[in-house]
Structures are given as structure tokens and as C-alpha cells.
Design a protein around this motif. Structure first.
Motif: not given
Length: 337
Positions: A66, A73, A76, A79, A130, A132, A170-171
Motif C-alpha cells: 500500500v 489502507t 483499499m 482485501y 483498488h 489489495l 500487491c495492489v
């Protein structure tokens, strides 16, 4: 867009705008040591249990990915995480720390590419800006759960593999710079009747071959399209079996461009890792550390990462079940802008 029966071809390919890899001391002594963001010199990572150490690895990898993306965070949307522990506790407890809407997944050692495939579908469909993705494992926690605690000192056969201590993340984003995820092939469960938990490579190889062949059939593509096709953790035994199966089926794979993360991460001549690496972190740290580094440097343009997983549990082993296996393939190519 669905191509064939098992492959997603992304019309708007999600972009991997950042990645990270955090590993333990054994991985830091291997040939890829310079590709990792953090190399811990103690596998406890200053935690009181192996499981807490594994959780910390996942948290560190997620936070670094991130930060590299110049995001927080809170930026995001989701996740997606997983590991090898019962009830995927490492990923779930790391999600507690990260406080990001969480999708927990389990695909054994195939979890890294399962997560990347699902995250890519979410981003490509417009379901998130986005995502994660993170995957981890720890040698001692896995040994304790699936085999024998390290303190037991049991001797392992040469077919056994050494679980990677580490985590990769990874993002994924709809916009940005970095390699793109262009397609993903979701594997089927393949069970060849193998029951030996110390011979995972032999159990997983047929699943890897099935997914690879399906990927090229679905996309009507030749293996020469990729600069590198790499399996997750077949290691020495499984990698040789996969090559033999390709030869038997007259599948035109170039062995000089066919690798395995379990063979790349350790030096088998100098390190006591039996047949090579395994674990959910194996393909994660090699992909998010070494392979993406080579893509970003222009050394590679197109790769196919095929993470393999043995879907057994301590309970199924005790009940004399065979080992069902799966493999998920993700194509990563240069081209994000």
C-alpha cells in the motif's frame, strides 16, 4: 469476458501498481534474496508463536504494498487474503489489523493466484478502484499443522518440500502504471489418488498441466506467447512429472521457458530443502518480488504464473483420503499506463 470454459479475458486489464515480498531467514539465504523488501533474520519475527509471526508477515507485506502505491489502507476497497492455517487465521487476523473490507480465500498453495484472479475480476468489472491481495505461510506453523512439529526432528524423504516462510502482496488498480493482469484461468480439482503428504509435487503436477493446457485451449494461444511460464511449487519432483506429462500429450512447451517458484527460491545444493520450496507464500513472494521486478525492468514482457495447491487437511489425511489438487493461472503483461 469468458473465453472457453474456464478463462477470463479482461477487456480492461487491471494494473498491478505495487507489490511487496517479505521473507524469513532461509529465503533470505537463497538466490532471490535481493528481490525481497524485508528479510527477517529470525523466523519468530519477535512474536510468541509461529502463527502470530505468520500474521505479522502478512501485515508487513500488505502495508508495504500500500505504501509503495502512495496510498493508504483506507484507499483499499477490498482485501483478498489467504494462507494455509485452519480457518485461514493468519489472513483473517491480519484483516483485523488492516481494517479493510475483507474476502478470505483458501486454495492451499494456489491461493496467491486465486486471489490475484478474483481481485482482477473485481477491478475489471468496475466493482472496485483498488484491491489489495495478500498471501502468506510459515514453515513452522505449517509443519506443526500438517506434518510434525519442528522440535520432533522427524526425517523427511527427498520428495518432501520445504514450506516458505514469507508473505507477498500487491495492489490492483483500474488506473496507473505497472504490469497488467490480462487473463486468468480458474482450475478444476484433479485427484490422481496420491495419499503421501510428503510427495506434494507428484500430487499437484497433473492439476498444473490441466490448467496450463486449458489456458492455451481457451485462448487459442501458443505457449510461445509467454516469455516465461512458471508453476507455483511443484519443486523438483513435480516439475519433472509435469514436463513428462507435456511430452506424453505432445504439448509444445519450451522447457527453457518453463520454470517453478519452488525451484527458484532456494539453492538446493546448499540448503536442506529436499525437493524445493512450497507453501502459500512460495509463488507469492517469487511473483510479487522477483517476477514483477523483472517485468518492470523490461527483462520479461509476458508471463503466466500457475500456482498449484494440494487441498488436503490433517483430518482428511487421518481418514485415509487421497489428495485433491488444483492450479490457477494468471497472465501478467507489461502495458499499464
Amino acid at each position: 469476458m469468458l473465453k472457453g470454459k474456464q478463462t477470463w479475458l479482461f477487456d480492461i486489464p487491471p494494473i498491478i501498481i505495487s507489490s511487496s515480498a517479505v521473507v524469513g531467514p532461509d529465503e533470505g539465504q537463497g538466490p532471490l534474496q535481493n528481490d525481497f523488501d524485508i528479510v527477517h533474520d529470525d523466523s519468530t519475527i519477535q512474536e510468541s508463536t509461529w502463527e502470530k509471526a505468520e500474521k505479522k508477515l502478512l501485515e508487513q507485506a500488505a502495508q508495504i504494498a500500500v505504501q509503495k502505491a502512495n496510498l493508504k489502507t483506507s484507499d483499499m476497497d477490498f482485501y483478498i487474503g489467504g494462507d494455509l492455517m485452519n480457518q485461514i487465521i493468519s489472513a483473517s487476523f491480519s484483516a483485523r489489523t488492516l481494517a479493510i473490507p475483507y474476502i478470505g480465500i483458501f486454495g492451499a498453495c494456489s491461493t496467491s493466484m486465486e486471489g490475484l484472479a478474483l481481485g482482477s475480476m473485481i477491478v475489471a468489472s468496475g466493482g472496485a478502484q483498488h484491491v489489495l491481495c495478500g498471501t502468506g505461510s510459515h514453515n513452522s506453523s505449517v509443519e506443526k499443522q500438517f506434518r510434525y512439529p519442528t522440535e520432533y526432528g522427524s526425517q523427511k524423504p527427498p520428495t518432501a518440500q520445504y514450506t516458505v516462510t514469507g508473505a507477498g502482496a500487491c495492489v490492483l488498480a483500474r488506473f496507473g502504471k505497472g504490469p497488467c493482469v490480462t487473463s486468468a484461468t480458474i482450475g478444476k480439482v484433479v485427484d490422481m489418488g496420491i495419499t503421501d503428504p510428503f510427495n506434494m509435487g507428484a500430487a499437484m503436477a497433473p492439476a498444473a498441466v490441466d490448467t496450463i493446457e486449458t489456458h492455451f485451449k481457451d485462448l487459442n494461444r501458443d505457449p510461445s506467447y509467454y516469455d516465461l511460464i512458471v508453476t507455483g511449487d511443484l519443486a523438483a519432483v513435480g516439475h519433472d512429472i509435469a514436463k513428462a506429462l507435456f511430452k506424453e500429450r505432445n504439448f509444445p512447451i519450451n522447457h527453457t521457458k518453463f520454470g517453478d517458484c519452488g525451484l527458484m527460491i532456494y539453492d538446493r545444493e546448499k540448503q536442506a530443502v529436499q525437493a524445493g520450496g512450497s507453501g502459500a507464500a512460495c509463488s507469492a513472494v517469487v511473483t510479487y518480488g522477483t517476477l514483477l521486478k523483472r517485468l518492470n525492468a523490461g527483462e520479461l514482457k509476458r508471463i503466466l504464473v500457475v500456482a498449484t495447491g494440494a487441498l488436503l487437511s490433517p483430518l482428511t489425511f487421518q481418514q485415509d483420503e487421497s489428495i485433491p489438487c488444483i492450479a490457477h493461472a494468471v497472465a501478467i503483461e507489461n502495458g499499464g499506463n
